[in-house]
Motif scaffolding. Structure first.
Motif, PDB file in Angstrom:
ATOM      1  N   GLU A  12       0.850  -1.178   0.000  1.00  0.00           N
ATOM      2  CA  GLU A  12       0.000   0.000   0.000  1.00  0.00           C
ATOM      3  C   GLU A  12       0.890   1.234   0.000  1.00  0.00           C
ATOM      4  OE1 GLU A  12      -3.199   0.398   2.710  1.00  0.00           O
ATOM      5  OE2 GLU A  12      -4.058  -1.531   2.160  1.00  0.00           O
ATOM      6  N   ASN A  14       0.840   5.641  -0.242  1.00  0.00           N
ATOM      7  CA  ASN A  14       0.046   6.855  -0.117  1.00  0.00           C
ATOM      8  C   ASN A  14       0.756   7.938  -0.919  1.00  0.00           C
ATOM      9  OD1 ASN A  14      -1.790   8.775   0.595  1.00  0.00           O
ATOM     10  ND2 ASN A  14      -1.159   8.929   2.725  1.00  0.00           N
ATOM     11  N   GLN A  16       1.413  11.461  -2.191  1.00  0.00           N
ATOM     12  CA  GLN A  16       1.181  12.846  -1.767  1.00  0.00           C
ATOM     13  C   GLN A  16       0.993  13.786  -2.949  1.00  0.00           C
ATOM     14  OE1 GLN A  16       0.818  13.710   1.518  1.00  0.00           O
ATOM     15  NE2 GLN A  16       0.915  11.500   1.809  1.00  0.00           N
ATOM     16  N   LYS A  76      -3.321  11.544  -6.373  1.00  0.00           N
ATOM     17  CA  LYS A  76      -3.067  11.658  -4.936  1.00  0.00           C
ATOM     18  C   LYS A  76      -4.001  10.694  -4.199  1.00  0.00           C
ATOM     19  CE  LYS A  76      -3.134  14.959  -1.181  1.00  0.00           C
ATOM     20  NZ  LYS A  76      -3.309  16.360  -0.792  1.00  0.00           N
ATOM     21  N   GLY A  77      -3.471  10.031  -3.159  1.00  0.00           N
ATOM     22  CA  GLY A  77      -4.283   9.123  -2.364  1.00  0.00           C
ATOM     23  C   GLY A  77      -3.633   7.765  -2.197  1.00  0.00           C
ATOM     24  N   LYS A  78      -4.389   6.826  -1.625  1.00  0.00           N
ATOM     25  CA  LYS A  78      -3.875   5.478  -1.348  1.00  0.00           C
ATOM     26  C   LYS A  78      -4.099   4.560  -2.540  1.00  0.00           C
ATOM     27  CE  LYS A  78      -4.323   5.758   3.595  1.00  0.00           C
ATOM     28  NZ  LYS A  78      -4.867   5.181   4.819  1.00  0.00           N
ATOM     29  N   HIS A  79      -3.086   3.724  -2.789  1.00  0.00           N
ATOM     30  CA  HIS A  79      -3.119   2.766  -3.887  1.00  0.00           C
ATOM     31  C   HIS A  79      -2.457   1.468  -3.425  1.00  0.00           C
ATOM     32  CE1 HIS A  79      -4.255   5.927  -6.692  1.00  0.00           C
ATOM     33  NE2 HIS A  79      -3.390   6.670  -6.055  1.00  0.00           N
ATOM     34  N   THR A  80      -2.811   0.366  -4.083  1.00  0.00           N
ATOM     35  CA  THR A  80      -2.190  -0.922  -3.794  1.00  0.00           C
ATOM     36  C   THR A  80      -1.463  -1.405  -5.044  1.00  0.00           C
ATOM     37  OG1 THR A  80      -3.920  -1.474  -2.217  1.00  0.00           O
ATOM     38  CG2 THR A  80      -2.576  -3.297  -3.043  1.00  0.00           C
TER      39      THR A  80
END
Length: 85
Positions: A12, A14, A16, A76-80
């Motif tokens: 995971e 994050n 920015q 921008k944000g959370k990714h897997t």
């Protein structure tokens, strides 16, 4: 060492600052017949990652063909990011 055909890892991240990113890894492929694995982003379809089959540990960019880095556009944000043998 991912020697099992079912081996996998998920990371995971994050982000920015959204943009285009390249995945890079330190890995070893014994030869030209064991020189690939698969990478996917956020459970999208797998893309084949071709790796230098030198028998040595090598840092290399994810590439769908030799010399063609796989570029991931990440907002921008959370990714897997998932990798499997």
């Amino acid at each position: 060492e991912m020697t099992d055909a079912k081996a996998s890892a998920a990371y995971e991240v994050n982000i920015q600052n959204g943009g285009v990113y390249i995945v890079r890894a330190l890995a070893r492929a014994k030869d030209g017949t064991t020189d690939s694995f698969f990478v996917s982003l956020n459970n999208e379809p797998n893309q084949r990652w071709i790796y230098p089959g030198t028998g040595n540990w090598v840092w290399a960019d994810a590439a769908t063909e030799p010399g063609a880095s796989l570029k991931l556009r990440l907002p921008k944000g959370k990714h897997t990011i998932s990798i499997r043998a």
